[in-house]
Motif scaffolding. Structure first.
Motif, PDB file in Angstrom:
ATOM      1  N   MET A   1       0.829  -1.192   0.000  1.00  0.00           N
ATOM      2  CA  MET A   1       0.000   0.000   0.000  1.00  0.00           C
ATOM      3  C   MET A   1       0.871   1.252   0.000  1.00  0.00           C
ATOM      4  SD  MET A   1      -3.062  -1.053  -0.174  1.00  0.00           S
ATOM      5  CE  MET A   1      -3.864  -2.648  -0.073  1.00  0.00           C
ATOM      6  N   ILE A   2       0.452   2.285  -0.732  1.00  0.00           N
ATOM      7  CA  ILE A   2       1.197   3.539  -0.740  1.00  0.00           C
ATOM      8  C   ILE A   2       0.844   4.379   0.484  1.00  0.00           C
ATOM      9  CG2 ILE A   2       1.536   5.728  -1.939  1.00  0.00           C
ATOM     10  CD1 ILE A   2       1.224   4.317  -4.540  1.00  0.00           C
ATOM     11  N   LEU A   3      -0.452   4.588   0.713  1.00  0.00           N
ATOM     12  CA  LEU A   3      -0.900   5.428   1.820  1.00  0.00           C
ATOM     13  C   LEU A   3      -1.929   4.643   2.616  1.00  0.00           C
ATOM     14  CD1 LEU A   3      -0.787   8.323   3.092  1.00  0.00           C
ATOM     15  CD2 LEU A   3      -2.780   8.861   1.676  1.00  0.00           C
ATOM     16  N   GLU A   4      -1.727   4.572   3.920  1.00  0.00           N
ATOM     17  CA  GLU A   4      -2.683   3.833   4.734  1.00  0.00           C
ATOM     18  C   GLU A   4      -2.822   4.455   6.115  1.00  0.00           C
ATOM     19  OE1 GLU A   4      -1.489  -0.201   5.501  1.00  0.00           O
ATOM     20  OE2 GLU A   4       0.646   0.311   5.471  1.00  0.00           O
ATOM     21  N   GLY A   5      -4.022   4.366   6.627  1.00  0.00           N
ATOM     22  CA  GLY A   5      -4.303   4.789   7.988  1.00  0.00           C
ATOM     23  C   GLY A   5      -4.873   3.619   8.755  1.00  0.00           C
ATOM     24  N   ARG A   6      -4.382   3.387   9.961  1.00  0.00           N
ATOM     25  CA  ARG A   6      -4.819   2.248  10.762  1.00  0.00           C
ATOM     26  C   ARG A   6      -5.295   2.725  12.126  1.00  0.00           C
ATOM     27  NH1 ARG A   6      -5.953  -1.389   7.117  1.00  0.00           N
ATOM     28  NH2 ARG A   6      -4.199  -1.889   5.759  1.00  0.00           N
ATOM     29  N   GLY A   7      -6.485   2.260  12.514  1.00  0.00           N
ATOM     30  CA  GLY A   7      -7.019   2.562  13.826  1.00  0.00           C
ATOM     31  C   GLY A   7      -7.156   4.044  14.100  1.00  0.00           C
ATOM     32  N   LEU A   8      -7.565   4.782  13.074  1.00  0.00           N
ATOM     33  CA  LEU A   8      -7.579   6.238  13.207  1.00  0.00           C
ATOM     34  C   LEU A   8      -8.774   6.730  14.012  1.00  0.00           C
ATOM     35  CD1 LEU A   8      -6.672   7.338   9.558  1.00  0.00           C
ATOM     36  CD2 LEU A   8      -5.149   7.264  11.548  1.00  0.00           C
ATOM     37  N   ALA A   9      -8.496   7.640  14.918  1.00  0.00           N
ATOM     38  CA  ALA A   9      -9.515   8.504  15.503  1.00  0.00           C
ATOM     39  C   ALA A   9      -9.238   9.891  14.944  1.00  0.00           C
ATOM     40  CB  ALA A   9      -9.440   8.510  17.027  1.00  0.00           C
ATOM     41  N   ILE A  10     -10.269  10.527  14.401  1.00  0.00           N
ATOM     42  CA  ILE A  10     -10.079  11.791  13.695  1.00  0.00           C
ATOM     43  C   ILE A  10     -10.909  12.898  14.332  1.00  0.00           C
ATOM     44  CG2 ILE A  10      -9.517  10.652  11.509  1.00  0.00           C
ATOM     45  CD1 ILE A  10     -12.404  11.232  10.597  1.00  0.00           C
ATOM     46  N   GLY A  11     -10.429  14.118  14.186  1.00  0.00           N
ATOM     47  CA  GLY A  11     -11.164  15.252  14.716  1.00  0.00           C
ATOM     48  C   GLY A  11     -10.232  16.373  15.114  1.00  0.00           C
ATOM     49  N   TYR A  12     -10.667  17.147  16.073  1.00  0.00           N
ATOM     50  CA  TYR A  12      -9.956  18.354  16.485  1.00  0.00           C
ATOM     51  C   TYR A  12      -9.903  18.388  18.011  1.00  0.00           C
ATOM     52  CZ  TYR A  12     -11.341  19.295  11.693  1.00  0.00           C
ATOM     53  OH  TYR A  12     -11.539  19.190  10.335  1.00  0.00           O
ATOM     54  N   PRO A  13      -9.029  19.200  18.578  1.00  0.00           N
ATOM     55  CA  PRO A  13      -8.967  19.271  20.048  1.00  0.00           C
ATOM     56  C   PRO A  13     -10.343  19.547  20.641  1.00  0.00           C
ATOM     57  CG  PRO A  13      -7.108  20.446  19.088  1.00  0.00           C
ATOM     58  CD  PRO A  13      -8.004  20.067  17.942  1.00  0.00           C
ATOM     59  N   GLY A  14     -10.769  18.661  21.490  1.00  0.00           N
ATOM     60  CA  GLY A  14     -12.066  18.829  22.125  1.00  0.00           C
ATOM     61  C   GLY A  14     -13.246  18.333  21.329  1.00  0.00           C
ATOM     62  N   ARG A  15     -13.019  17.855  20.094  1.00  0.00           N
ATOM     63  CA  ARG A  15     -14.136  17.364  19.270  1.00  0.00           C
ATOM     64  C   ARG A  15     -13.688  16.188  18.425  1.00  0.00           C
ATOM     65  NH1 ARG A  15     -16.891  18.445  14.268  1.00  0.00           N
ATOM     66  NH2 ARG A  15     -15.346  19.994  13.619  1.00  0.00           N
ATOM     67  N   ARG A  16     -14.093  14.997  18.825  1.00  0.00           N
ATOM     68  CA  ARG A  16     -13.772  13.790  18.065  1.00  0.00           C
ATOM     69  C   ARG A  16     -14.856  13.574  17.013  1.00  0.00           C
ATOM     70  NH1 ARG A  16     -11.141   8.282  20.284  1.00  0.00           N
ATOM     71  NH2 ARG A  16      -9.739   9.908  21.040  1.00  0.00           N
ATOM     72  N   VAL A  17     -14.446  13.461  15.749  1.00  0.00           N
ATOM     73  CA  VAL A  17     -15.386  13.312  14.637  1.00  0.00           C
ATOM     74  C   VAL A  17     -15.624  11.848  14.305  1.00  0.00           C
ATOM     75  CG1 VAL A  17     -15.750  13.817  12.186  1.00  0.00           C
ATOM     76  CG2 VAL A  17     -14.788  15.567  13.696  1.00  0.00           C
ATOM     77  N   GLY A  18     -14.590  11.020  14.425  1.00  0.00           N
ATOM     78  CA  GLY A  18     -14.726   9.612  14.080  1.00  0.00           C
ATOM     79  C   GLY A  18     -13.635   8.794  14.733  1.00  0.00           C
ATOM     80  N   GLU A  19     -13.818   7.483  14.733  1.00  0.00           N
ATOM     81  CA  GLU A  19     -12.817   6.603  15.337  1.00  0.00           C
ATOM     82  C   GLU A  19     -12.923   5.214  14.736  1.00  0.00           C
ATOM     83  OE1 GLU A  19     -13.588   6.629  19.481  1.00  0.00           O
ATOM     84  OE2 GLU A  19     -15.649   5.872  19.284  1.00  0.00           O
ATOM     85  N   GLY A  20     -11.870   4.424  14.984  1.00  0.00           N
ATOM     86  CA  GLY A  20     -11.838   3.061  14.477  1.00  0.00           C
ATOM     87  C   GLY A  20     -11.799   2.968  12.968  1.00  0.00           C
ATOM     88  N   LEU A  21     -11.120   3.932  12.315  1.00  0.00           N
ATOM     89  CA  LEU A  21     -11.130   4.021  10.855  1.00  0.00           C
ATOM     90  C   LEU A  21      -9.843   3.449  10.262  1.00  0.00           C
ATOM     91  CD1 LEU A  21     -12.492   7.663  10.607  1.00  0.00           C
ATOM     92  CD2 LEU A  21     -13.774   5.565  10.160  1.00  0.00           C
TER      93      LEU A  21
END
Length: 253
Positions: A1-21
């Motif tokens: 794979m060229i680009l991969e994200g594993r077990g990502l939790a995404i968002g901003y300080p104080g605001r989680r937008v998503g997780e387990g990605l």
């Protein structure tokens, strides 16, 4: 794979937008990212680009943690095409595309001959040579979107991420942009694009990732994910599937 994200939790300080990605992009393959508004698609793109750090998990580029790669090197290898918006400055199309070579130049240095040649090549590839000297403020939305794709290609990247590349475009320009996505894949680039239209994914993507409320609810080959019942679950609305021989399409129910 060229680009991969594993077990990502995404968002901003104080605001989680998503997780387990999880997300993995491979050379010569296009992946469509589908999901309702507010589901986290753009935030995930920005995380994969390194524009915002993951709250958990890790993004890797060719097996190397993205955070360990200098920003200029990332910019050479990963290109980003944002949604087309009104331009505030009257740069010409050529000048705009030439900005895609910024990561190759020393600060305050003039563009080199090779930079200018890369920009001209990208402009020719997108079929917008006639617009090269036109101010970007005086061209159509579709032409502006093609200019942004040319700017990304001028960097000669390995990965291209496009955020709703056909948003607000007329039917003809949607086709032009989608054909270019196919050309990028055929040229061996890894491509990820977000879209609200499962028909675009059906025709132009090898794989589909479906995100809702910040969680990946479906991921796999496009032919397996793009089924009526799965789309109904993703969007929470009835979906009609239309078939004609081997061809099929989806309509809101």
């Amino acid at each position: 794979m060229i680009l991969e994200g594993r077990g990502l939790a995404i968002g901003y300080p104080g605001r989680r937008v998503g997780e387990g990605l999880d997300m993995a992009l491979a050379a010569g393959r296009a992946t469509a990212l589908l999901g309702p508004n507010g589901g986290g698609k753009t935030t995930l793109l920005k995380t994969l680009l390194g524009l915002i750090p993951p709250l958990a998990g890790e993004v890797r580029l060719d097996g190397v943690p993205l955070a360990a790669i200098p920003i200029r090197e990332r910019a050479r290898r990963i290109a980003y095409v944002p949604q087309s918006q009104g331009a505030g400055f009257g740069f010409t199309v050529f000048e705009t595309v030439l900005m895609g070579r910024t990561a190759f130049a020393s600060p305050f240095a003039r563009p080199s001959t090779s930079d200018e040649e890369a920009a001209r090549t990208a402009i020719a590839r997108l079929g917008i040579v006639r617009l090269a000297e036109r101010p970007i403020t005086e061209i159509s939305g579709g032409e502006r979107q093609l200019t942004l794709i040319a700017r990304a290609l001028a960097a000669e990247p390995a990965v291209v991420l496009l955020d709703e590349p056909t948003a607000s475009l007329d039917f003809g320009n949607q086709g032009r942009v989608l054909r270019e996505i196919g050309a990028l894949r055929e040229a061996g680039l890894a491509v990820l694009f977000t879209t609200h239209d499962p028909n675009q994914a059906l025709r132009h993507a090898d794989a589909v990732a479906a995100i809702r409320d910040g969680r990946m609810i479906e991921s796999g080959p496009a032919r397996d994910i793009l089924l009526r019942e799965r789309l109904e679950r993703l969007y929470g609305t009835p979906v009609e599937e239309v078939r004609e021989g081997e061809r099929r399409a989806f309509l809101p129910g």
